[in-house]
Design a protein around this motif. Structure first.
Motif, mmCIF file in Angstrom:
data_model
loop_
_atom_site.group_PDB
_atom_site.id
_atom_site.type_symbol
_atom_site.label_atom_id
_atom_site.label_comp_id
_atom_site.label_asym_id
_atom_site.label_seq_id
_atom_site.Cartn_x
_atom_site.Cartn_y
_atom_site.Cartn_z
ATOM 1 N N SER A 126 0.827 -1.212 0.000
ATOM 2 C CA SER A 126 0.000 0.000 0.000
ATOM 3 C C SER A 126 0.861 1.261 0.000
ATOM 4 N N ALA A 127 1.977 1.212 0.692
ATOM 5 C CA ALA A 127 2.866 2.374 0.750
ATOM 6 C C ALA A 127 3.681 2.530 -0.529
ATOM 7 N N SER A 128 3.784 1.463 -1.320
ATOM 8 C CA SER A 128 4.654 1.479 -2.490
ATOM 9 C C SER A 128 3.935 1.633 -3.828
ATOM 10 N N LEU A 129 2.708 1.129 -3.925
ATOM 11 C CA LEU A 129 2.038 1.063 -5.228
ATOM 12 C C LEU A 129 0.628 1.641 -5.186
ATOM 13 N N GLU A 130 0.188 2.144 -6.329
ATOM 14 C CA GLU A 130 -1.174 2.653 -6.465
ATOM 15 C C GLU A 130 -2.163 1.482 -6.458
ATOM 16 N N HIS A 131 -3.348 1.730 -5.918
ATOM 17 C CA HIS A 131 -4.363 0.676 -5.835
ATOM 18 C C HIS A 131 -4.895 0.247 -7.205
ATOM 19 N N GLU A 132 -4.710 1.065 -8.235
ATOM 20 C CA GLU A 132 -5.209 0.738 -9.576
ATOM 21 C C GLU A 132 -4.135 0.106 -10.467
ATOM 22 N N ARG A 133 -2.932 -0.008 -9.989
ATOM 23 C CA ARG A 133 -1.825 -0.545 -10.790
ATOM 24 C C ARG A 133 -2.028 -2.042 -11.046
ATOM 25 N N ASP A 134 -1.611 -2.499 -12.220
ATOM 26 C CA ASP A 134 -1.652 -3.929 -12.534
ATOM 27 C C ASP A 134 -0.506 -4.612 -11.790
ATOM 28 N N ILE A 135 -0.857 -5.526 -10.897
ATOM 29 C CA ILE A 135 0.125 -6.226 -10.072
ATOM 30 C C ILE A 135 -0.001 -7.728 -10.320
ATOM 31 N N TYR A 136 1.109 -8.351 -10.673
ATOM 32 C CA TYR A 136 1.169 -9.801 -10.867
ATOM 33 C C TYR A 136 1.910 -10.387 -9.676
ATOM 34 N N LEU A 137 1.279 -11.340 -9.000
ATOM 35 C CA LEU A 137 1.863 -11.984 -7.822
ATOM 36 C C LEU A 137 2.219 -13.426 -8.122
ATOM 37 N N TYR A 138 3.292 -13.888 -7.498
ATOM 38 C CA TYR A 138 3.567 -15.323 -7.495
ATOM 39 C C TYR A 138 4.294 -15.679 -6.208
#
Length: 143
Positions: A87-99
């Motif tokens: 939350s402190a690093s990225l915008e809530h609307e950004r496309d984030i890929y997790l693995y």
């Protein structure tokens, strides 16, 4: 020429311009779409497209990350501070890929982020092993 005729002519020209734009751009490649459960090939297509607006997050521990990870991935272990760190690093609307280590672990972390208000979270199906199967680029001291 009457005002009504002029308006009709403008509408016809406008419709022709819109039609021409659609005809010209239809054969051009379009960026791959976003999916909440992404295959490695889908993510690779987005990277190959030159997609600048996505972030890859490896939720495994730092030691495992250091050994081998997807090239360009950020290490953000799924610990007690996981949601706060992202939350402190990225915008809530950004496309984030997790693995992570497993699809279940990845799904759990993705759900935590979705509950925190992130709207574009993709779970990389098959994780690092599936990425390597399609010859995705990896880095680390074991890579």
């Amino acid at each position: 020429m009457s005002n009504e005729t002029s308006e009709q002519l403008n509408k016809v020209v406008s419709d022709q311009v819109v039609g021409a734009k659609k005809a010209i751009t239809a054969p051009l490649p379009h960026p791959p779409s976003f999916s909440p459960q992404a295959s490695p090939r889908e993510m690779k297509k987005r990277l190959d497209w030159g997609e600048p607006a996505l972030t890859i997050i490896d939720i495994r521990d730092r030691e495992t990350f250091g050994k081998e990870h997807i090239k360009g991935a950020m290490c953000m272990p799924a610990d007690e501070q996981f949601v706060e760190t992202i939350s402190a690093s990225l915008e809530h609307e950004r496309d984030i890929y997790l693995y992570g280590n497993s699809d279940e672990e990845t799904a759990q972390a993705a759900n935590m982020l979705r509950q925190a208000g992130f709207t574009r979270i993709a779970e990389l199906q098959g994780n690092l092993d599936a990425w390597k199967t399609i010859n995705g680029t990896v880095e680390g001291y074991n890579a």
